[in-house]
Enzyme design. Structure first.
Site, short mmCIF file in Angstrom:
data_model
loop_
_atom_site.label_atom_id
_atom_site.label_comp_id
_atom_site.label_asym_id
_atom_site.label_seq_id
_atom_site.Cartn_x
_atom_site.Cartn_y
_atom_site.Cartn_z
N GLY A 24 57.44 -0.74 -0.22
CA GLY A 24 56.01 -0.03 0.55
C GLY A 24 55.57 -1.24 1.29
O GLY A 24 55.24 -2.40 0.50
N GLY A 29 50.75 -3.17 0.77
CA GLY A 29 51.87 -3.74 0.53
C GLY A 29 51.84 -4.92 1.92
O GLY A 29 52.40 -6.20 1.63
N ASP A 120 53.08 5.16 -1.88
CA ASP A 120 52.03 6.09 -2.15
C ASP A 120 52.45 7.68 -2.34
O ASP A 120 51.76 8.42 -1.95
CB ASP A 120 51.36 6.15 -0.49
N ARG A 122 54.83 9.97 -5.57
CA ARG A 122 55.09 9.89 -7.04
C ARG A 122 56.64 9.91 -7.16
O ARG A 122 57.15 9.48 -7.94
CB ARG A 122 54.48 11.15 -7.50
N ALA A 123 57.20 10.53 -6.19
CA ALA A 123 58.65 10.83 -6.37
C ALA A 123 59.19 9.23 -6.03
O ALA A 123 60.29 9.01 -6.90
CB ALA A 123 59.36 11.70 -5.17
N CYS A 161 56.36 3.38 -19.71
CA CYS A 161 56.91 3.28 -18.24
C CYS A 161 56.02 4.23 -17.52
O CYS A 161 55.04 4.71 -17.68
CB CYS A 161 58.25 3.78 -18.44
N CYS A 164 55.77 7.73 -18.99
CA CYS A 164 55.42 7.88 -20.02
C CYS A 164 54.35 8.82 -20.61
O CYS A 164 54.34 9.57 -21.56
CB CYS A 164 55.11 6.84 -21.02
N CYS A 176 50.93 34.85 -0.03
CA CYS A 176 49.93 35.85 0.30
C CYS A 176 48.48 35.46 0.50
O CYS A 176 47.88 35.84 1.50
CB CYS A 176 50.15 37.11 -0.63
#
Length: 654
Positions: A24, A29, A120, A122-123, A161, A164, A176
């Site tokens: 990053g 960064g 930035d 989560r994946a 981790c 966790c 809808c």
């Protein structure tokens, strides 16, 4: 004197020799890269997909690189050139790429002594966490949210981790609601982002913006109401065709788009009588009528960069006339951008792209007005549309400095001395803004770092497709990149293969077609992440409406919470979809309360970040600006702190 300098000399030698990876190159960064070279790190590799932002160039004091922002070039080149000015002898290797690509495998991670995250989302955080666990490399996680920040260290077998502790799932809204009956500004903002993709980006059937005739609230005759709809052929008829195809057929005519979206579609919604029996009916807008309200200085009022006497333009709310003009100009700009890319090209929505942001701001506000909501400033919409909390340069600078301090402990062999450090918005009762906290040990129930990771999933085996298992459960929910699934049926049946084309024929079949039933077990392997997960299947036919599956037992969303405490959630790096690992320590109940403050994942804004003091200053809670919901909070747990850490308030934000 020579003896006392020995460890420092050895550390300096270690810094110049070791290889470190930074993932990053955004707000944190860029500042981190500068700090690393000034500290003495010589061999740095950076992987990032970030593009330049004016704020990032400010961190590196490189005004000349503002040109790169307009050219949309890689921020890595900007950062690398800037950092080398501080230390020309540093060896910086930059990869403008996704860290989740297969070439960055476990062997790649084993090349480094230390990995530092400045992400930035989560994946990517989940993925780097698993790669560092597989490679047994220390990871320093970090994040900021406005004035709040956090740094923590993750070491396999020694600390928790990243996964966790459970992370709050991002809110989703029924289709809808988005298409027919929005009741909150966020519904209109999501609709506007969907509209951008339908018109200029990659079309997605799940992101349709036209009225939804399959709304479960409806109990009318579609044929009768269609006959009553009064759409104009001149201004854009309601046709059940692709939104993009229709827009192309008009040459992206802004007036026709406006009348189709904000007049004809709304008139069509009004024919769905039952929807408005208990709701205030929407009010259609007409382009010609609105133009009569347009003031002479409307061009100045809607200029994105204009600063007026009442403050920055981004923080002002324009009227309906102003947003109609902004909508028209943004459509013209985006149409030109699309044409320049050639036939079949697509645009990608980016909150930092002014034309795209103008379009979403205008479309969302016009829809808010139609549905009787107070309109929002461009600043607020950008925060919600990007799921971000506006970055604070000084917060990023403090957190980047703390990352380096933790890195020095690791390289000195003092991992046990590492701490989770919280940066608070206000001094706690002990007059501290920076609060260190002992690292928590790994969770025995973690579905990632436990010795034998295992989860239980409740679903309907007769209605769940293999593709849904792969995409929604394994990839989206459990963060896998390329899962392989084998049924433990005594035959070793391969249900899903990561090799392209091997099991694609299975995608459209139901799990029950392969003999999967209540009590079946699936072994899931992600060879890229060097990760194996055992999935226990519970067949259930009475799941709640619109719920495809549930994770039960000791799984991520049901992780056990210590007695007398609620879930611990953490800081995100400018994006609320990226919670940090929880590492709060525990202390006797009679000491000062320690609360974990969480923000709502879907609707961040500057106002939602305010920490409000209650009852003598010991309790805090965060209210969601849109929903009014109070955020979750947790009292201090019962693990003793070090002597100098007692009575410290700890605040973390997700």
């Amino acid at each position: 004197a020579l003896i006392s300098k020995g460890p420092l000399i050895r550390l300096a030698d270690s810094l110049s020799a070791c290889r470190v990876l930074v993932v990053g190159a955004g707000g944190i960064g860029c500042e981190l890269l500068k700090n690393l070279v000034l500290t003495g790190f010589k061999n740095i590799e950076v992987v990032s997909l970030d593009v330049p932002n004016v704020l990032y160039t400010q961190y590196l004091d490189c005004v000349q690189h503002t040109l790169f922002v307009n050219l949309r070039l890689s921020v890595l080149q900007v950062a690398k050139e800037s950092v080398l000015q501080f230390c020309p002898t540093a060896n910086i290797t930059a990869y403008h790429d996704s860290i989740m690509n297969p070439e960055y495998n476990v062997e790649f991670f084993r090349n480094f002594m230390l990995v530092m995250n400045a992400l930035d989302n989560r994946a990517a955080r989940n993925h780097v966490n698993r790669m560092c666990l597989a490679a047994d490399i220390p990871l320093i996680e970090s994040g900021t949210a406005g004035y709040l920040g956090q740094v923590t260290v993750i070491k396999k077998g020694l600390t928790e981790c990243y996964e966790c502790q459970p992370k709050p799932t991002q809110k989703t809204f029924p289709g809808c609601t988005i298409r027919n009956t929005p009741s909150e500004p966020i519904h209109c903002i999501v609709w506007a982002k969907y509209l951008f993709n339908q018109l200029f980006g990659e079309e997605d059937a799940d992101q349709e913006v036209s009225p939804d005739t399959a709304d479960p609230e409806l109990s009318w005759n579609p044929a009768d109401t269609e006959a009553r709809a009064t759409a104009s052929d001149q201004d854009g008829d309601i046709k059940r065709v692709s939104t993009k195809d229709w827009a192309r057929s008009t040459g992206y005519d802004a007036v026709k788009l406006f009348n189709k979206l904000f007049k004809d579609d709304i008139q069509y919604l009004l024919t769905m009588d039952k929807l408005w029996k208990k709701r205030k009916a929407p009010l259609p807008l007409d382009w010609l009528e609105i133009q009569k309200l347009v003031p002479a200085n409307i061009q100045q009022l809607t200029c994105p960069q204009e600063v007026t006497g009442t403050g920055l333009k981004d923080q002002q709310v324009l009227g309906v006339a102003g947003y109609s003009q902004l909508f028209s100009r943004s459509v013209e700009t985006l149409r030109s951008m699309l044409a320049d890319k050639g036939d079949g090209a697509e645009l990608v929505w980016d909150k930092d792209d002014p034309p795209a942001m103008d379009f979403v701001t205008a479309a969302a506000n016009l829809r808010m007005h139609i549905f009787s909501m107070n309109m929002k400033s461009r600043f607020d919409i950008k925060s919600m549309a990007g799921n971000i909390i506006p970055a604070i340069a000084t917060t990023n600078a403090v957190i980047a400095g703390l990352i380096v301090l933790e890195a020095l402990k690791i390289l000195s062999g003092d991992v046990e001395q590492c701490r989770t450090i919280f940066l608070n918005k206000q001094p706690n009762p002990r007059k501290k803004l920076l609060v260190p906290c002992a690292l928590d040990p790994p969770s025995a129930n973690c579905y990632v770092c436990a010795s034998k990771p295992e989860v239980t999933v409740k679903l309907n085996v007769h209605k769940t497709l293999v593709l849904a298992l792969q995409d929604k459960i394994l990839k989206e929910k459990f963060g896998m990149v390329a899962p392989d699934v084998q049924i433990e049926d005594g035959k070793g049946t391969i249900l899903i293969s990561s090799e392209e084309g091997e099991t694609e024929a299975n995608n459209s079949k139901f799990l029950s077609d392969f003999g999967i039933r209540h009590g079946s077990r699936l072994q899931v392997d992600d060879f890229l992440q060097d990760y194996t997960l055992l999935v226990n299947v519970i067949h259930c036919e009475d799941l709640e409406k619109d719920v495809e599956f549930e994770v039960v037992g000791d799984a991520p969303d049901k992780a056990p919470t210590p007695p007398g405490a609620q879930e611990d959630k953490n800081v995100a790096n400018g994006n609320k979809d990226s919670a940090e690992p929880s590492t709060s320590s525990k202390a006797p109940a009679e000491q000062d309360d320690v609360l974990i403050v969480d923000s709502d994942e879907e609707e961040p804004s500057s106002s939602t970040m305010d920490v409000r003091m209650e009852s003598g200053g010991h309790k805090r809670k965060l209210h969601d600006a849109e929903t009014g919901e109070a955020s979750a909070k947790r009292q201090r747990l019962d693990q003793p702190l070090a002597a100098d850490e007692e009575d410290d308030d700890i605040i973390a934000l997700d």
